[in-house]
Design an enzyme around this catalytic site. Structure first.
Site, PDB file in Angstrom:
ATOM      1  CB  SER A 204      -0.799  -0.027   1.176  1.00 45.21           C
ATOM      2  OG  SER A 204      -1.722   1.078   0.998  1.00 45.21           O
ATOM      3  CB  THR A 205       1.462   4.019   2.390  1.00 50.31           C
ATOM      4  OG1 THR A 205      -0.105   4.125   2.704  1.00 50.31           O
ATOM      5  CG2 THR A 205       1.897   5.467   2.246  1.00 50.31           C
ATOM      6  CG  HIS A 233      -4.308  -0.857  -0.613  1.00 50.92           C
ATOM      7  ND1 HIS A 233      -3.998  -0.932   0.708  1.00 50.92           N
ATOM      8  CD2 HIS A 233      -4.591  -2.180  -0.583  1.00 50.92           C
ATOM      9  CE1 HIS A 233      -4.349  -1.771   1.331  1.00 50.92           C
ATOM     10  NE2 HIS A 233      -4.727  -2.695   0.383  1.00 50.92           N
ATOM     11  CG  MET A 326      -2.465   3.140   4.780  1.00 46.38           C
ATOM     12  SD  MET A 326      -2.954   4.974   4.532  1.00 46.38           S
ATOM     13  CE  MET A 326      -4.459   5.153   5.789  1.00 46.38           C
ATOM     14  CG  ASP A 329      -5.719  -5.432   2.790  1.00 48.43           C
ATOM     15  OD1 ASP A 329      -6.128  -6.416   3.156  1.00 48.43           O
ATOM     16  OD2 ASP A 329      -5.397  -5.363   1.710  1.00 48.43           O
TER      17      ASP A 329
END
Length: 387
Positions: A204-205, A233, A326, A329
């Site tokens: 993600s991030t 993401h 972040m 997940d």
């Protein structure tokens, strides 16, 4: 085996996360400022209309996170980005752009240049003001990046404003999952002895940069024969561009997954924005299926559905990798893979932009290794080449 994560320290600078909003639309700046300041852990200290003004604002304000538009007069976001990071190397920058192919290309370039995250911005102010998803993403990304920056610098954690005053809490007392993780030991489990038949990656991030690093390193070490499935993401359009960038870095066939795609060795498949990607068994072959089931962990695509599906389809012969991001997940799905006999590894905290997803996966006891980003490709190749 047990390892201990570094304990977050405090202080020198507490209070709300200090944010600058940069957009040529005064209406958009106002809407984003209002959304951010509804959360008492955030304070917008500067709001400016172009990149040049943003660079100048760093001389007047101690800014931690910047929301940076791409298309602006005088100096656009891509031009301003390196200037901002030169002046403030620890600054966290979120690129905000509408969902166009051009903006997706520019955003991916910005991430490679040092931006921390991207944010899909609705095309009209009405959509921005009425969009709960945008509001949630904006606030949570600012808090995650601001908190990660403070932990990396050994500062006080983000704190709320109460009646206009700052209420300071040290990191060790912050009742957040991240702060709790920083003080808990991590128990590692043995890796599977079998060679994996598939490699599944969640991020993600900070994920695009991490993926480029891992795949670039894997290319140098000799590409494995296994297929690789990736959930990052990202919104639609952005994942299309991401697939193209990864193909150039990795040097192997890479594409956004299509519903019903057969899974082929030596290929990389990217979950498309707004669709969960899962693996199913059809006769003697494995295929990819896409669905628009409800978001998980506020995300679609989400990592957990992918991880659950590969555990079901491949059993013990799975290697899962959880990279920077972040939230949590991937942690539940990673636990299922581990309990099915597969192997799960996670990126370590110092090399992560945000140690949310990998931290949660490590803390839940799913991991066989927690590694710096630079060591992940070598681990993957060793596992993939087991006899």
């Amino acid at each position: 085996m047990t390892i201990t994560t570094s304990e977050a320290t405090s202080h020198t600078l507490g209070g709300p996360i200090r944010v600058m909003v940069v957009d040529d639309s005064a209406v958009v700046r106002g809407l984003e400022t209002r959304m951010l300041e509804e959360d008492p852990a955030i304070q917008v200290v500067a709001s400016v209309g172009n990149g040049q003004m943003a660079v100048q604002a760093l001389d007047r304000h101690d800014i931690e996170v910047v929301i940076l538009d791409i298309e602006m007069p005088v100096m656009d976001g891509l031009t301003a980005l390196p200037e901002l990071l030169r002046k403030s190397p620890n600054l966290k920058v979120i690129m905000a752009s509408t969902l166009t192919l051009r903006n997706a290309e520019v955003t991916l370039k910005a991430l490679q240049m040092g931006a921390s995250e991207c944010l899909a911005k609705p095309t009209t102010s009405r959509e921005i003001s009425g969009g709960t998803d945008f509001r949630h993403d904006l606030v949570e990304k600012v808090k995650a990046l601001g908190g990660a920056r403070r932990r990396a610098l050994g500062r006080a954690a983000p704190t709320a404003r109460a009646g206009g005053a700052v209420v300071e809490r040290k990191v060790g007392a912050l009742p957040s999952l991240m702060a709790q993780r920083a003080q808990q030991p991590i128990s590692l489990r043995p890796a599977a002895e079998e060679r994996p038949d598939i490699i599944a990656i969640g991020s993600s991030t900070g994920g695009p940069q991490a993926l480029f690093t891992v795949f670039g390193d894997m290319r140098k070490g000799g590409w494995p024969s296994q297929p690789i499935v990736v959930t990052q993401h990202m919104p639609a359009t952005f994942t299309t561009i991401l697939a193209g960038h990864i193909e150039r870095v990795a040097g192997v066939p890479t594409a956004e997954a299509k519903d019903g795609d057969p899974i082929r060795g030596g290929h990389i498949y990217i979950a498309p924005g707004d669709y969960h990607m899962v693996v199913e068994t059809r006769g003697t072959e494995k295929i990819l299926r896409l669905n628009q089931d409800p978001p998980e962990s506020f995300c679609r695509p989400a990592v957990d559905p992918l991880f659950r599906s590969v555990a079901k389809a491949y059993g013990r012969r799975v290697l899962a990798v959880v990279l920077t991001g972040m939230g949590a997940d991937g942690s539940k799905g990673g636990k299922i893979i581990a309990e099915s006999g597969g192997t799960v590894i996670a990126q370590d905290e110092p090399s992560s932009v945000v140690w949310g997803m990998p931290g949660a996966t490590a803390q839940i006891g799913a991991c066989s290794a927690v590694l710096p980003l630079k060591d992940i490709a070598a681990y993957v190749l060793r596992s993939a080449n087991k006899r």
